[in-house]
Design an enzyme around this catalytic site. Structure first.
Site, PDB file in Angstrom:
ATOM      1  N   GLU A 191       0.841  -1.203   0.000  1.00  0.00           N
ATOM      2  CA  GLU A 191       0.000   0.000   0.000  1.00  0.00           C
ATOM      3  C   GLU A 191       0.875   1.252   0.000  1.00  0.00           C
ATOM      4  OE1 GLU A 191      -3.197   1.073  -0.317  1.00  0.00           O
ATOM      5  OE2 GLU A 191      -2.372   3.059   0.105  1.00  0.00           O
TER       6      GLU A 191
ATOM      7  N   ARG B   2     -17.494   3.805   5.260  1.00  0.00           N
ATOM      8  CA  ARG B   2     -16.463   3.024   4.552  1.00  0.00           C
ATOM      9  C   ARG B   2     -15.274   2.683   5.447  1.00  0.00           C
ATOM     10  NH1 ARG B   2     -14.956   4.562  -0.919  1.00  0.00           N
ATOM     11  NH2 ARG B   2     -17.004   5.308  -1.415  1.00  0.00           N
TER      12      ARG B   2
ATOM     13  N   TYR C 113     -28.165   9.040   3.613  1.00  0.00           N
ATOM     14  CA  TYR C 113     -28.558   7.796   4.293  1.00  0.00           C
ATOM     15  C   TYR C 113     -27.835   7.690   5.635  1.00  0.00           C
ATOM     16  CZ  TYR C 113     -24.384   5.953   1.813  1.00  0.00           C
ATOM     17  OH  TYR C 113     -23.133   5.763   1.284  1.00  0.00           O
TER      18      TYR C 113
ATOM     19  N   ASP D 107     -11.457  -0.893  -9.141  1.00  0.00           N
ATOM     20  CA  ASP D 107     -11.436   0.318  -9.968  1.00  0.00           C
ATOM     21  C   ASP D 107     -10.296   0.296 -10.986  1.00  0.00           C
ATOM     22  OD1 ASP D 107     -13.612   1.381  -8.710  1.00  0.00           O
ATOM     23  OD2 ASP D 107     -12.597   3.140  -7.882  1.00  0.00           O
TER      24      ASP D 107
HETATM   25  C1  LIG Z   1     -18.603   9.756  -4.158  1.00  0.00           C
HETATM   26  C2  LIG Z   1     -18.451   8.273  -4.293  1.00  0.00           C
HETATM   27  C3  LIG Z   1     -19.394   7.430  -3.737  1.00  0.00           C
HETATM   28  C4  LIG Z   1     -19.275   6.044  -3.886  1.00  0.00           C
HETATM   29  N1  LIG Z   1     -20.235   5.245  -3.339  1.00  0.00           N
HETATM   30  C5  LIG Z   1     -20.149   3.912  -3.506  1.00  0.00           C
HETATM   31  C6  LIG Z   1     -21.140   3.055  -2.927  1.00  0.00           C
HETATM   32  O1  LIG Z   1     -22.077   3.529  -2.276  1.00  0.00           O
HETATM   33  N2  LIG Z   1     -21.024   1.708  -3.111  1.00  0.00           N
HETATM   34  C7  LIG Z   1     -19.992   1.160  -3.820  1.00  0.00           C
HETATM   35  O2  LIG Z   1     -19.942  -0.072  -3.950  1.00  0.00           O
HETATM   36  N3  LIG Z   1     -19.040   1.953  -4.358  1.00  0.00           N
HETATM   37  C8  LIG Z   1     -19.078   3.300  -4.213  1.00  0.00           C
HETATM   38  N4  LIG Z   1     -18.110   4.098  -4.734  1.00  0.00           N
HETATM   39  C9  LIG Z   1     -17.007   3.478  -5.476  1.00  0.00           C
HETATM   40  C10 LIG Z   1     -15.974   2.880  -4.532  1.00  0.00           C
HETATM   41  O3  LIG Z   1     -15.539   3.861  -3.615  1.00  0.00           O
HETATM   42  C11 LIG Z   1     -14.768   2.381  -5.331  1.00  0.00           C
HETATM   43  O4  LIG Z   1     -15.212   1.665  -6.453  1.00  0.00           O
HETATM   44  C12 LIG Z   1     -13.927   1.438  -4.474  1.00  0.00           C
HETATM   45  O5  LIG Z   1     -13.461   2.097  -3.324  1.00  0.00           O
HETATM   46  C13 LIG Z   1     -12.752   0.895  -5.291  1.00  0.00           C
HETATM   47  O6  LIG Z   1     -11.937   0.104  -4.480  1.00  0.00           O
HETATM   48  P1  LIG Z   1     -10.498  -0.333  -4.982  1.00  0.00           P
HETATM   49  O7  LIG Z   1      -9.912  -1.135  -3.865  1.00  0.00           O
HETATM   50  O8  LIG Z   1     -10.598  -0.942  -6.333  1.00  0.00           O
HETATM   51  O9  LIG Z   1      -9.689   1.027  -5.185  1.00  0.00           O
HETATM   52  P2  LIG Z   1      -9.249   2.121  -4.112  1.00  0.00           P
HETATM   53  O10 LIG Z   1     -10.229   2.222  -3.007  1.00  0.00           O
HETATM   54  O11 LIG Z   1      -8.933   3.348  -4.876  1.00  0.00           O
HETATM   55  O12 LIG Z   1      -7.908   1.524  -3.500  1.00  0.00           O
HETATM   56  C14 LIG Z   1      -6.693   1.545  -4.215  1.00  0.00           C
HETATM   57  C15 LIG Z   1      -5.548   1.513  -3.199  1.00  0.00           C
HETATM   58  O13 LIG Z   1      -4.316   1.378  -3.918  1.00  0.00           O
HETATM   59  C16 LIG Z   1      -3.359   2.271  -3.374  1.00  0.00           C
HETATM   60  N5  LIG Z   1      -2.405   2.564  -4.448  1.00  0.00           N
HETATM   61  C17 LIG Z   1      -2.621   3.299  -5.570  1.00  0.00           C
HETATM   62  N6  LIG Z   1      -1.533   3.308  -6.347  1.00  0.00           N
HETATM   63  C18 LIG Z   1      -0.603   2.549  -5.704  1.00  0.00           C
HETATM   64  C19 LIG Z   1       0.725   2.166  -6.025  1.00  0.00           C
HETATM   65  N7  LIG Z   1       1.323   2.571  -7.147  1.00  0.00           N
HETATM   66  N8  LIG Z   1       1.412   1.387  -5.147  1.00  0.00           N
HETATM   67  C20 LIG Z   1       0.823   0.954  -3.998  1.00  0.00           C
HETATM   68  N9  LIG Z   1      -0.447   1.281  -3.660  1.00  0.00           N
HETATM   69  C21 LIG Z   1      -1.152   2.058  -4.503  1.00  0.00           C
HETATM   70  C22 LIG Z   1      -4.186   3.476  -2.940  1.00  0.00           C
HETATM   71  O14 LIG Z   1      -3.508   4.239  -1.967  1.00  0.00           O
HETATM   72  C23 LIG Z   1      -5.442   2.801  -2.400  1.00  0.00           C
HETATM   73  O15 LIG Z   1      -5.328   2.468  -1.025  1.00  0.00           O
HETATM   74  C24 LIG Z   1     -18.186   5.493  -4.595  1.00  0.00           C
HETATM   75  C25 LIG Z   1     -17.220   6.332  -5.140  1.00  0.00           C
HETATM   76  C26 LIG Z   1     -17.334   7.711  -4.977  1.00  0.00           C
HETATM   77  C27 LIG Z   1     -16.268   8.596  -5.582  1.00  0.00           C
END
Ligand SMILES: Cc1cc2nc3c(=O)[nH]c(=O)nc-3n(C[C@H](O)[C@H](O)[C@H](O)COP(=O)(O)OP(=O)(O)OC[C@H]3O[C@@H](n4cnc5c(N)ncnc54)[C@H](O)[C@@H]3O)c2cc1C
Length: 394
Positions: free
Chosen positions: A36, A110, A222, A299
């Site tokens: 991370e 979250r 909510y 994502d």
């Molecule tokens: C306003 C808003 C509301 C939302 N509401 C919802 C909801 O109600 N329900 C839902 O299901 N989703 C919701 N989402 C979407 C959800 O937040 C994301 O889809 C989800 O958090 C993605 O998770 P992830 O683990 O793929 O990515 P992230 O949460 O972005 O995690 C990626 C991690 O990788 C780390 N990282 C990045 N680059 C590097 C690197 N080069 N080396 C090491 N570490 C790195 C980052 O620091 C981070 O900790 C919402 C999004 C937004 C913007």
């Protein structure tokens, strides 16, 4: 002979990366390392909606009860007219809903979800968590991967998973499609004591997940933390996006955009913390999440607008299928290909429909009148439109 249980290095310790680590450990991987970038594992932001497709995966990980303890189970998902103030349509999320989908609709903080995943990872003897390292590049050959970091350290494994979010470095290595697509929309979000929102909306109580919708804007409300706090997300399109203005999506624009809204909406928006704004991004669905021994998840693989509240839910689904793929009798590379094959169509559909749903929410004029006319005729128990998303095997 090829090992079917390779060591795995995960880039990114968000919801997707941690859920993947737990699923991989559950499926017999003895050595999972999560790298991370942040100095500490954590989450920023406020609430998160967890639909039954996410609750199902949390249950498989043995975490549903602990997440549900601090979450809230809303009575209904409601659309209201942000301008006129009245209710347009609703979907009941009570016992009828849970009976149909087998799992509840939860709304959580979250931080609480991330903490539950993190605690489970910490307790697992098969998972190592490393914070404060930024991955820059992954090298691979026919037997393994080497994950390289900005500080010169490197981590060897049999497989690497890019769960590094919307601006994924691993995605750039695999797909190379540059920066994600902005839409000129921004969000301001945060939690406030639920009583403050009840006072500003004039409601008797807040037990629903409510979206107030209007032209080029909406406000989500909510309860979280067992109903003590209210999560609010105000989203709007900035007229200054892409123009000559030095800044766009500012708090002043937020206020101006919601000026035409009904009083409960206007008053609620003033309660939101405006110190940080989130720009809204997505991408076109793009195949190529897997290259040999490297795969994308969450994502990084399928960034989507949050309008269907599914980004994290889809990351949890990814983690589930990834876990099942690592024991592939034809070898890990075949397993990863199967993972993409099983996930791509589904995640792409959610990505595309999230964008469409945003357009439906944000329309105005006669299109909005037509939308509302049709939606007002729905029954609160008409679940068919969401079966494709929430049923285990639609
Ligand atoms: C306003 C808003 C509301 C939302 N509401 C919802 C909801 O109600 N329900 C839902 O299901 N989703 C919701 N989402 C979407 C959800 O937040 C994301 O889809 C989800 O958090 C993605 O998770 P992830 O683990 O793929 O990515 P992230 O949460 O972005 O995690 C990626 C991690 O990788 C780390 N990282 C990045 N680059 C590097 C690197 N080069 N080396 C090491 N570490 C790195 C980052 O620091 C981070 O900790 C919402 C999004 C937004 C913007």
């Amino acid at each position: 002979m090829k090992s079917h249980k390779p060591d795995v290095v995960i880039v990114g310790g968000g919801i997707g990366g941690l859920a993947a680590a737990l699923q991989l450990a559950r499926h017999g991987i003895q050595n999972v390392t999560v790298l991370e970038r942040a100095e500490e594992f954590g989450e920023v932001g406020a609430g998160l909606q967890l639909a039954p497709n996410a609750s199902r995966v949390l249950d498989e990980l043995g975490l549903l009860d602990s997440v549900a303890r601090t979450a809230f189970c809303p009575s209904r998902l409601v659309l209201r007219d942000a301008i006129g103030g009245d209710e347009i349509t609703a979907l009941r999320t009570d016992d009828h809903f849970t009976a149909r989908y087998g799992y509840p609709y939860l709304v959580a903080h979250r931080v609480d979800l991330h903490r539950a995943l993190l605690d489970a990872c910490t307790e697992s003897e098969n998972i190592t968590l490393v914070a404060g390292v930024t991955v820059t590049h992954i090298k691979q050959n026919s037997t393994g991967v080497q994950v390289r970091c900005a500080d010169g350290t490197a981590y060897d494994g049999g497989v690497a998973i890019g769960a590094d979010g919307i601006n994924s470095a691993v995605r750039q290595q695999l797909i190379g499609d540059g920066v994600p697509k902005g839409a000129g929309y921004v969000a301001y979000r945060g939690t406030v004591p639920v009583d403050e929102v009840i006072e500003s909306t004039g409601a008797r109580e807040l037990t629903d997940m409510v979206i107030w919708i209007g032209p080029s804007m909406h406000l989500v409300q909510y309860p979280v933390r067992g109903g003590q706090l209210c999560n609010q997300v105000a989203v709007f399109r900035s007229d200054n996006y892409g123009g000559d203005a030095h800044e766009w999506g500012t708090p002043a624009e937020l206020e101006a955009r919601f000026e035409m809204a009904a009083a409960p909406v206007r008053r609620s928006v003033t309660l939101i913390d405006t110190s940080r704004r989130w720009e809204m991004f997505d991408r076109e669905p793009t195949a190529g999440w897997v290259d040999g021994r490297i795969a994308l998840l969450g994502d990084a693989a399928h960034p989507m607008f949050q309008y269907l509240a599914q980004g994290a839910c889809q990351a949890l689904e990814d983690a589930q299928i990834l876990g099942r793929s690592v024991g592939d009798p034809q070898g890990i590379e075949h397993g990863l290909k199967q993972y993409e094959e099983q996930r791509f169509a589904r995640a792409s559909t959610v990505q595309t429909r999230a964008r469409m749903f945003g357009e439906v929410l944000h329309t105005g004029g006669s299109m909005a009148a037509m939308r509302d006319y049709m939606l007002r005729r729905r029954s609160e128990l008409d679940y068919e439109p969401v079966d494709w998303l929430y049923l285990a095997n639609p």
